[in-house]
Design an enzyme around this catalytic site. Sequence first.
Site, PDB file in Angstrom:
ATOM      1  N   SER A  21      42.915  28.501  35.771  1.00 42.43           N
ATOM      2  CA  SER A  21      43.643  27.256  35.992  1.00 42.43           C
ATOM      3  C   SER A  21      44.998  27.525  36.643  1.00 42.43           C
ATOM      4  O   SER A  21      45.403  26.849  37.600  1.00 42.43           O
ATOM      5  CB  SER A  21      43.846  26.537  34.650  1.00 42.43           C
ATOM      6  OG  SER A  21      44.564  25.356  34.827  1.00 42.43           O
ATOM      7  N   SER A  59      43.710  19.454  35.238  1.00 38.82           N
ATOM      8  CA  SER A  59      44.324  19.534  33.917  1.00 38.82           C
ATOM      9  C   SER A  59      44.505  21.010  33.588  1.00 38.82           C
ATOM     10  O   SER A  59      43.536  21.779  33.637  1.00 38.82           O
ATOM     11  CB  SER A  59      43.408  18.848  32.904  1.00 38.82           C
ATOM     12  OG  SER A  59      44.098  18.655  31.705  1.00 38.82           O
ATOM     13  N   GLU A  60      45.736  21.418  33.253  1.00 36.16           N
ATOM     14  CA  GLU A  60      46.045  22.854  33.106  1.00 36.16           C
ATOM     15  C   GLU A  60      45.157  23.548  32.078  1.00 36.16           C
ATOM     16  O   GLU A  60      44.998  24.755  32.115  1.00 36.16           O
ATOM     17  CB  GLU A  60      47.480  23.088  32.608  1.00 36.16           C
ATOM     18  CG  GLU A  60      48.611  22.638  33.424  1.00 36.16           C
ATOM     19  CD  GLU A  60      49.058  21.259  33.015  1.00 36.16           C
ATOM     20  OE1 GLU A  60      48.344  20.298  33.395  1.00 36.16           O
ATOM     21  OE2 GLU A  60      50.092  21.120  32.347  1.00 36.16           O
ATOM     22  N   ASN A  61      44.655  22.789  31.110  1.00 31.34           N
ATOM     23  CA  ASN A  61      43.846  23.422  30.065  1.00 31.34           C
ATOM     24  C   ASN A  61      42.443  23.774  30.542  1.00 31.34           C
ATOM     25  O   ASN A  61      41.643  24.276  29.764  1.00 31.34           O
ATOM     26  CB  ASN A  61      43.799  22.541  28.810  1.00 31.34           C
ATOM     27  CG  ASN A  61      43.310  21.145  29.095  1.00 31.34           C
ATOM     28  OD1 ASN A  61      43.680  20.534  30.088  1.00 31.34           O
ATOM     29  ND2 ASN A  61      42.472  20.622  28.247  1.00 31.34           N
TER      30      ASN A  61
END
Lengths: 231, 213
Positions: B88, B46-48
Site C-alpha cells: 500500500s 485506503s492505506e490499510n
Amino acid sequence: MNKVCQSVADAVSDIQDGNTLIVGGFGLCGIPEKSIEALQERGVNDLTVVSNNCGIDDFGLGLLLANKQIKKMVASYVGENKIFEQQFLSGELDVELTPQGTLAERIRAGGAGIPGFYTATGVGTPIADGKETKEFNGKTYLLEEGIVGDFALVKAWKADTLGNLTYRKTARNFNPLVAMAGKITIAEVEEIVEAGELNPEDIHTPGIYVQRVVKGMDYEKRIERLTVTNA
Amino acid sequence: MKDARITIVKRAVQEIKDGMNVNLGIGMPTLVANEIPTDFNVLLQSENGLLGIGPYPIAGQEDADLINAGKETITTVPGSSFFDSAESFAMIRGGHIDLAILGGMEVAENGDLANWMIPGKVVKGMGGAMDLVAGAKRVVVIMDHVNKHGISKVKKMCTLPLTGKAVVHRLITDMAVFDFTDQGMVLVETASGVTVDEVKEKTEATFTVAKGL
C-alpha cells in the site's frame, strides 16, 4: 515438523518478560485477538510492542495496556485509547511514533534482512530528529531501520499444517509483513486445513516464515466504526 | 454539513479527474467521495490495503474484515484489489497515487503542512499522512481558512510541528484556492461572494494574485 499448536495458550507459552512483539492488524481489523487475550492471562510484562495501533480500552492490545504489560509501544496512530493517554502522560509508557508507511517498510525490511533504508517520508518534521539523511538526485531522504521481533503475532483467515497463510480482505494489512519479522512467528487462524488444500496461487504468506499455527475459537472480530447505508 | 464544509468539499471534488487513483484522508476529505461524478472511473485507495473503496454497506451486510483507513465498514467496487500495508505504501511512496486530498491544521506560504500534532495536547500519531504528502504525485489540502478564534490558518510559517516540508501543491479553503509554485504562493480562485481584499485580510501568508482575479 508439526507447526500446529493445540491451544493459543500453548502457542504463546514461551513469550518472556521484556520480549519485543510485532503484532499484526489495523485498528481492530485482522488483529490476533486470541493471542493477545492469552498474553493478558499469562501476565508477561515489560513488553515492547510494535503494531500500527494499540487497540481500544477493552479490546485488542488495549487489554495488555490496561494490565500494564507494555513498557514501550512503536505505532503510527494511537488515538483510540484513553488508557494509552494516561500511561503516556504519566511516563509509564514509552512511545515511538513512526509514520505508517515507514513502519510497514521497517517491519518488511527487518523480515527481509535489510537493516535500513532511505525514505522521503518525514524529512523536515520532528521524526527526522537525530536521523541520518542522504541526498539522492538532489532530494533528501531519511535513514530508517528495519525491525525484528522476538515473536511475531499474526491473524490469518486460513492456514495449512505447514504454516502457509491466506488472509481475508483488508484483514491482511500488516500481517504478512509481521509474519516475516518474528524470530518466532505465531499465526492464529479461523481454520486449519491439510497441506495441499490451499491453492499455492492463493497463499499470501509462505509457511517458511511461520513457526506455529493455532486455531482460535469464537472470534469476536469487533467492529470499531460501524457505518452503513439504508437499503 | 456546515456551509463552509459544503463549499470546500464541492470545490475539492473538482480536483479529481476521470481515471485517477486517489487517496482521501480521514474526516472532511472522506466526504469528497460522495461528490465524485458517477460516470468517472476513479479508484479510491485506503492505506490499510485496498484500491477501490465502495460505499458503506447496507445494514446487516457489514464485514469486520473490510474497513477503510478511518476504521469504518465499507464495500469494494468492481476492479478493486486487496494488498498488504507495505505494498500500500509502495504505491504511495512510489508516486503511483495521482492525488491525495488531506485535511490541515496549518499551511505555510512555502507549502509546509502541519496536521498531526498540537504540542501540549495528547499526541495521537501521524498515521499515513507523512507518507502521503511525501509520496503522492499531487497533494491538495482542504481546511477552514481561519480557526474558531478567527485567526488565519494560512501562515507565513507553520507554528505546529510539520507533517511535511514544502509538500502542498494546492490549498482549498472556504474562502479561496491557492497554488504553491516556484514563484511562491498564488491566489488562483476566490469562493463565490468573497473578494480578493477579504482573502488578503484573513490570510497571514504572503501571496501573489493570479492574473484576471
